[in-house]
Design a protein around this motif. Structure first.
Motif, PDB file in Angstrom:
ATOM      1  N   LEU A  23       0.804  -1.089   0.118  1.00  0.00           N
ATOM      2  CA  LEU A  23       0.128  -0.011   0.070  1.00  0.00           C
ATOM      3  C   LEU A  23       0.841   1.191   0.058  1.00  0.00           C
ATOM      4  N   GLU A  24       2.112   1.361   0.490  1.00  0.00           N
ATOM      5  CA  GLU A  24       2.943   2.239   0.679  1.00  0.00           C
ATOM      6  C   GLU A  24       3.027   3.215  -0.488  1.00  0.00           C
ATOM      7  N   PHE A  25       3.330   2.750  -1.663  1.00  0.00           N
ATOM      8  CA  PHE A  25       3.537   3.462  -2.944  1.00  0.00           C
ATOM      9  C   PHE A  25       2.198   4.303  -3.327  1.00  0.00           C
ATOM     10  N   PRO A  26       1.134   3.487  -3.436  1.00  0.00           N
ATOM     11  CA  PRO A  26      -0.270   4.079  -3.887  1.00  0.00           C
ATOM     12  C   PRO A  26      -0.551   5.204  -2.795  1.00  0.00           C
ATOM     13  N   LEU A  27      -0.298   4.840  -1.412  1.00  0.00           N
ATOM     14  CA  LEU A  27      -0.520   6.058  -0.435  1.00  0.00           C
ATOM     15  C   LEU A  27       0.418   7.146  -0.592  1.00  0.00           C
ATOM     16  N   PHE A  28       1.652   6.865  -0.983  1.00  0.00           N
ATOM     17  CA  PHE A  28       2.321   8.092  -1.144  1.00  0.00           C
ATOM     18  C   PHE A  28       1.745   9.007  -2.296  1.00  0.00           C
ATOM     19  N   VAL A  29       1.567   8.514  -3.227  1.00  0.00           N
ATOM     20  CA  VAL A  29       0.820   9.327  -4.469  1.00  0.00           C
ATOM     21  C   VAL A  29      -0.261  10.036  -4.043  1.00  0.00           C
ATOM     22  N   VAL A  30      -1.320   9.139  -3.381  1.00  0.00           N
ATOM     23  CA  VAL A  30      -2.513   9.913  -2.934  1.00  0.00           C
ATOM     24  C   VAL A  30      -2.160  11.159  -1.879  1.00  0.00           C
ATOM     25  N   PHE A  31      -1.259  10.891  -1.050  1.00  0.00           N
ATOM     26  CA  PHE A  31      -1.130  11.833   0.161  1.00  0.00           C
ATOM     27  C   PHE A  31      -0.201  12.768  -0.475  1.00  0.00           C
ATOM     28  N   LEU A  32       0.412  12.706  -1.536  1.00  0.00           N
ATOM     29  CA  LEU A  32       1.405  13.815  -2.272  1.00  0.00           C
ATOM     30  C   LEU A  32       0.345  14.599  -2.980  1.00  0.00           C
ATOM     31  N   ILE A  33      -0.563  14.197  -3.690  1.00  0.00           N
ATOM     32  CA  ILE A  33      -1.544  14.780  -4.385  1.00  0.00           C
ATOM     33  C   ILE A  33      -2.596  15.611  -3.401  1.00  0.00           C
ATOM     34  N   SER A  34      -3.033  15.034  -2.353  1.00  0.00           N
ATOM     35  CA  SER A  34      -3.988  15.639  -1.329  1.00  0.00           C
ATOM     36  C   SER A  34      -3.283  16.735  -0.801  1.00  0.00           C
ATOM     37  N   TYR A  35      -2.065  16.722  -0.366  1.00  0.00           N
ATOM     38  CA  TYR A  35      -1.317  17.832   0.270  1.00  0.00           C
ATOM     39  C   TYR A  35      -1.138  18.790  -0.676  1.00  0.00           C
ATOM     40  N   LEU A  71      -4.235  24.212   6.838  1.00  0.00           N
ATOM     41  CA  LEU A  71      -2.895  24.275   6.336  1.00  0.00           C
ATOM     42  C   LEU A  71      -1.916  23.816   7.265  1.00  0.00           C
ATOM     43  N   CYS A  72      -1.902  24.196   8.420  1.00  0.00           N
ATOM     44  CA  CYS A  72      -0.874  24.020   9.650  1.00  0.00           C
ATOM     45  C   CYS A  72      -1.331  22.366   9.920  1.00  0.00           C
ATOM     46  N   TYR A  73      -2.424  21.956   9.885  1.00  0.00           N
ATOM     47  CA  TYR A  73      -2.773  20.872  10.419  1.00  0.00           C
ATOM     48  C   TYR A  73      -2.245  19.477   9.601  1.00  0.00           C
ATOM     49  N   THR A  74      -2.422  19.865   8.161  1.00  0.00           N
ATOM     50  CA  THR A  74      -1.946  18.664   7.186  1.00  0.00           C
ATOM     51  C   THR A  74      -0.446  18.866   7.223  1.00  0.00           C
ATOM     52  N   THR A  75       0.288  20.049   7.137  1.00  0.00           N
ATOM     53  CA  THR A  75       1.751  20.236   7.218  1.00  0.00           C
ATOM     54  C   THR A  75       2.270  19.660   8.346  1.00  0.00           C
ATOM     55  N   CYS A  76       1.536  19.580   9.492  1.00  0.00           N
ATOM     56  CA  CYS A  76       2.038  18.682  10.762  1.00  0.00           C
ATOM     57  C   CYS A  76       2.351  17.174  10.550  1.00  0.00           C
ATOM     58  N   ILE A  77       1.496  16.749   9.463  1.00  0.00           N
ATOM     59  CA  ILE A  77       1.401  15.200   9.509  1.00  0.00           C
ATOM     60  C   ILE A  77       2.037  14.641   7.922  1.00  0.00           C
ATOM     61  N   VAL A  78       1.638  15.277   6.874  1.00  0.00           N
ATOM     62  CA  VAL A  78       1.898  14.724   5.625  1.00  0.00           C
ATOM     63  C   VAL A  78       3.304  14.813   5.286  1.00  0.00           C
ATOM     64  N   PRO A  79       4.259  15.829   5.536  1.00  0.00           N
ATOM     65  CA  PRO A  79       5.490  15.750   5.103  1.00  0.00           C
ATOM     66  C   PRO A  79       6.472  14.529   5.780  1.00  0.00           C
TER      67      PRO A  79
END
Length: 313
Positions: A23-35, A71-79
């Motif tokens: 799941l890691e690569f598909p999640l990476f793509v999804v999270f990058l697009i979402s971010y 903006l801060c919320y998602t930046t706290c998690i996604v990177p």
């Protein structure tokens, strides 16, 4: 297991989705697009609300606060999550974990309160339209926004201090993709019943009290709207509240399912999925909800784009 608070903790291992490597690569793509969408959407709302004078109203002032918070919320998690998804060693430094825990708690509590404040703003706008500018003056708006942020900060200081002072046992592996209070409590070497009770109490306070205020506000709003004679007037009144109601439903519905449901064998994965939703997906959806359903924002965005093109010419 060994107590590790006698020595310096260097890092935590975040298991995240390592039990499902496919799941890691598909999640990476999804999270990058979402971010990317989240950054662009929330920055757009902030810029449009600040640069267009027609949007210098209490409603858009609070919406700007909400966008900044998301903006801060998602930046706290996604990177950090993106780094771990493409790394063999999925770790976070101790300081990084503390910072993530503190910021996450600040933003979570503040968002609950901001949503309640926004419902109060809609209540005054619809139920007291003639007195709206008198009641929702600039000073009150600043005080309400500041009170939300300060309360969120105070909540974070309290819960973070209670959590971080617990002695931890190695190996310090967090079965989550971020540093949350429930995940860290599982690493403690001592009984955490009191901490869990305090966490539950805080969850009730920051979920149910603002939600109750929101429901009361909308009960009065519905009564006021139903007294409007014209169908067009009723539709316009409901239209100003529709976006806020959708955001409230998304945020409260998902967050409540994490903290207020009793533990079960599926709690671990359910908690991860729901945390993903309200920490990543909801901040991405919020600007889309407010822009797609809001004619004023769309027109302001068009004016801003037109001004940019005129300057370039």
């Amino acid at each position: 297991m060994n107590w590790v608070n006698d020595s310096i903790i260097q890092e935590f291992i975040l298991l995240g989705f390592s039990d499902r490597p496919w799941l890691e690569f598909p999640l990476f793509v999804v999270f990058l697009i979402s971010y990317t969408v989240t950054i662009f959407g929330n920055l757009t709302i902030i810029l449009v609300s600040r640069l267009d004078s027609k949007l210098h109203t209490p409603m858009y002032f609070f919406l700007t606060n909400l966008s900044l918070l998301d903006l801060c919320y998602t930046t706290c998690i996604v990177p950090q999550m993106l780094v771990n998804l493409c790394s063999i060693r999925k770790v976070i430094s101790y300081r990084g974990c503390v910072a993530q825990l503190f910021i996450f708690l600040v933003l979570g509590a503040t968002e609950y309160l901001l949503l309640a404040v926004m419902s109060f703003d809609r209540f005054v706008a619809i139920c007291r339209p003639l007195h709206y500018s008198v009641i929702m003056h600039q000073r009150l708006c600043l005080q309400l926004a500041a009170a939300s942020w300060v309360t969120g900060f105070s909540n974070s200081v309290w819960l973070s201090t209670l959590t971080l002072q617990l002695p931890l046992c190695d190996p310090y592996v967090i079965d989550h993709f971020l540093c949350e209070v429930p995940a860290l409590l599982k690493l403690s070497c001592v009984e955490t019943t009191a901490n869990e009770a305090e966490l539950f109490l805080v969850s009730v306070l920051f979920h149910l009290i603002p939600l109750t205020l929101i429901l009361i506000s909308y009960a009065f709003i519905v009564q006021a709207v139903l007294r409007i004679q014209s169908a067009e007037g009723r539709q316009k009144a409901f239209g100003t509240c529709g976006s806020h109601l959708i955001v409230v439903s998304l945020f409260y519905g998902t967050a409540v399912s994490v903290y207020l449901q009793p533990p079960s064998p599926s709690s671990k994965d359910r908690g991860k999925m729901v945390s993903l939703f309200y920490g990543i997906i909801a901040p991405m959806l919020n600007p889309l909800i407010y822009t797609l359903r809001n004619k004023e924002v769309k027109e302001a965005f068009k004016r801003l784009v037109a001004r940019v093109f005129l300057i370039k010419k």
